[in-house]
Design an enzyme around this catalytic site. Structure first.
Site, mmCIF file in Angstrom:
data_model
loop_
_atom_site.group_PDB
_atom_site.id
_atom_site.type_symbol
_atom_site.label_atom_id
_atom_site.label_comp_id
_atom_site.label_asym_id
_atom_site.label_seq_id
_atom_site.Cartn_x
_atom_site.Cartn_y
_atom_site.Cartn_z
ATOM 1 N N GLY A 289 -14.326 10.213 -18.584
ATOM 2 C CA GLY A 289 -13.052 10.281 -17.874
ATOM 3 C C GLY A 289 -11.960 9.716 -18.757
ATOM 4 C CB CYS A 359 8.163 -9.450 -5.617
ATOM 5 S SG CYS A 359 9.837 -8.854 -5.629
HETATM 6 N N1 LLP Z 1 -19.110 8.691 -13.785
HETATM 7 C C1 LLP Z 1 -19.091 7.847 -12.742
HETATM 8 C C2 LLP Z 1 -20.124 7.935 -11.727
HETATM 9 C C3 LLP Z 1 -18.079 6.877 -12.650
HETATM 10 O O1 LLP Z 1 -18.077 6.037 -11.628
HETATM 11 C C4 LLP Z 1 -17.083 6.811 -13.652
HETATM 12 C C5 LLP Z 1 -16.007 5.818 -13.574
HETATM 13 C C6 LLP Z 1 -17.141 7.730 -14.708
HETATM 14 C C7 LLP Z 1 -18.170 8.661 -14.752
HETATM 15 C C8 LLP Z 1 -16.109 7.773 -15.809
HETATM 16 O O2 LLP Z 1 -16.072 6.625 -16.559
HETATM 17 P P1 LLP Z 1 -15.055 6.567 -17.819
HETATM 18 O O3 LLP Z 1 -15.554 7.586 -18.836
HETATM 19 O O4 LLP Z 1 -13.732 6.930 -17.327
HETATM 20 O O5 LLP Z 1 -15.142 5.175 -18.295
HETATM 21 N N2 LLP Z 1 -10.254 1.853 -12.685
HETATM 22 C C9 LLP Z 1 -11.023 1.376 -13.811
HETATM 23 C C10 LLP Z 1 -12.130 2.311 -14.195
HETATM 24 C C11 LLP Z 1 -13.117 2.572 -13.091
HETATM 25 C C12 LLP Z 1 -14.180 3.520 -13.506
HETATM 26 C C13 LLP Z 1 -14.863 4.073 -12.307
HETATM 27 N N3 LLP Z 1 -15.900 4.983 -12.619
HETATM 28 C C14 LLP Z 1 -10.068 1.115 -14.973
HETATM 29 O O6 LLP Z 1 -8.874 1.323 -14.839
HETATM 30 O O7 LLP Z 1 -10.505 0.679 -16.054
#
Ligand code: LLP
Length: 444
Positions: A289, A359
């Site tokens: 992602g 804030c």
């Molecule tokens: N697959 C599953 C089942 C996931 O839960 C996630 C991310 C991904 C793939 C993708 O992971 P990535 O390649 O994006 O690292 N809000 C947080 C990140 C939360 C990730 C949640 N799951 C941040 O801003 O760092």
């Protein structure tokens, strides 16, 4: 540090996707999230091409939670990617953009009945089952709808990735069937006795912002060993989905994950393991992602007037903050930035802290960054903001969410229109008994 591939400086002016950043800020206002189409496509293709070379029997699902809207769905479809969605809302967005359902999988640790029915009706590739209750529910819904629901199980190896605690999804997290506690075996046994579900494979996701490839190898080993205990389940299909989590470098202090270096090793490992455990060669799947979207995005902010504060140093506020990027406040995330509108080459730099306008004392975007001396009205570009910023944005303090534009080949197009003050009120109502008297008369 990860930057968009089309970011360039010509005659002292910055361009992204061939568009002048300063002009974009004037046309669309600030804050503004600018997404570079070429970087998004390059990153998606990078995964597909590397897998094609090393392990052709594979699928890549873009983890749409990182940044999803209908335009992005079209890009992902054109590039040949799959999509991982995590709710009915994300599924609805993808289907509304005409994304092929057979390339969608659905996650979630507490899917609603509505999510499940929506996924079955849409005929998506698989629902990734998180827990026993969900397994039972899908079975009952499948029976009632008279269909055999394709499922994968989300299993959790006895591992914990080195990353921020909020980004760990290993054995200590709320997700999936834990292998070491026997939950995964129990679920697979249940699945083998069920007629209403069609097993498609096993899934695990170790966390996010992971730099070390070794942990994926150990996870593959645990999951393949688990699969080997239930060989009869994988007659038609066996997918091994190792999730996403590949780190990007938001700043010079961070390291990114090298997928190119990692892939030959994991490909070999999986071939060896399937031989060792007498399993069919799995379809290898990943769900990146952040590594696709983060580098493609730049957020433009207008700077306010600096303020000197004892112990904190020189603070410079921007016209956004944790309402459009909550990551520094939530995960102590690091970012980098540069001043767009002035040619500062050769001028001395000073250490400053960029604060948001919300804030909250914790609304600090970048601590201790070296920037040239700025003044109110200057334009700041924060890099690597394409993932997990807009999807986590809020209207806190009554701030409208910013516009998102897609740039490429010298053209900018709206992906998401910026909110207006009217948008803030759109779903609000004043209950009848709270209305002002004159309004009540008008309503008669
Ligand atoms: N697959 C599953 C089942 C996931 O839960 C996630 C991310 C991904 C793939 C993708 O992971 P990535 O390649 O994006 O690292 N809000 C947080 C990140 C939360 C990730 C949640 N799951 C941040 O801003 O760092």
């Amino acid at each position: 540090m990860d930057l968009p591939c089309t970011l360039e400086k010509r005659d002292g002016e910055y361009f992204l996707g061939g568009c002048k950043l300063e002009e974009l800020s004037r046309e669309y206002g600030t804050p503004l999230l600018v997404m570079d189409e070429e970087t998004i496509r390059d990153k998606a293709r990078f995964y597909l091409d590397n897998l094609e070379k090393n392990y052709p029997q594979s699928n890549v699902y873009y983890a749409s939670k990182a940044f999803l809207n209908m335009g992005i769905c079209r890009i992902m479809e054109e590039e040949g990617m799959g999509l991982d969605v995590v709710s009915g809302g994300e599924l609805y967005t993808a289907l509304s953009a005409g994304f092929p359902p057979e390339r969608i999988i659905m996650h979630g640790n507490n899917k609603s009945r509505r999510d499940i029915i929506q996924a079955i009706r849409a005929n998506i590739r698989a629902i990734v089952v998180d827990n026993e209750d969900e397994l039972d529910r899908i079975s009952r819904i499948g029976k009632a709808m008279g269909c055999r629901v394709p499922v994968m199980l989300r299993v959790v190896p006895a591992l914990e990735a080195v990353t921020h605690p909020h980004l760990q999804t290993g054995m200590g997290s709320k997700f999936g069937f834990k292998i070491h506690q026997g939950q995964a075996k129990k679920a697979l046994k249940k699945l083998s006795e069920e007629e209403t579900m069609k097993p498609v494979g096993l899934h695990c996701h170790l966390g996010s912002q992971i730099t070390d490839g070794e942990i994926y190898l150990r996870a593959a080993e645990e999951v393949m060993q688990l699969a080997a205990g239930f060989r009869e389940l994988w007659q038609d299909e066996f997918a091994l989905n190792l999730g996403g989590g590949f780190a990007v470098a938001h700043s010079d202090q961070e390291e990114s994950f090298s997928f190119e270096r990692f892939l030959p090793g994991i490909s070999e490992k999986i071939k060896e393991l399937s031989f060792e455990w007498d399993l069919p060669l799995p379809t290898l799947e990943f769900e990146p992602g952040r590594s696709i979207m983060a580098p493609a995005g730049i957020t433009l902010y207008s700077l306010g007037a600096p303020k000197k504060v004892e112990n904190l140093g020189k603070l410079i506020p921007v016209d956004g903050g944790m309402s459009d990027n909550i990551r520094p406040a939530l995960y102590e995330a690091d970012y980098n930035a540069f001043v767009v509108n002035k040619n500062y080459d050769g001028r001395s730099r000073e250490k400053v802290t960029i604060t948001g306008r919300l804030c909250e004392s914790g609304d600090i975007l970048i601590r201790d960054i070296m920037l040239p001396r700025t003044e109110a009205g200057d334009l700041l570009a924060v890099t690597c903001t394409g993932a997990y910023t807009y999807p986590m944005a809020s209207n806190y303090n009554g701030l409208p969410r910013p516009a998102v534009v897609l740039v490429g080949k010298g053209k900018a197009s709206i992906l998401i229109r910026g909110e207006t003050f009217e948008d803030l009120l759109q779903r609000q109502e004043i209950p009848a008994h709270l209305q002002k008297e004159e309004d009540q008369y008008l309503a008669l």
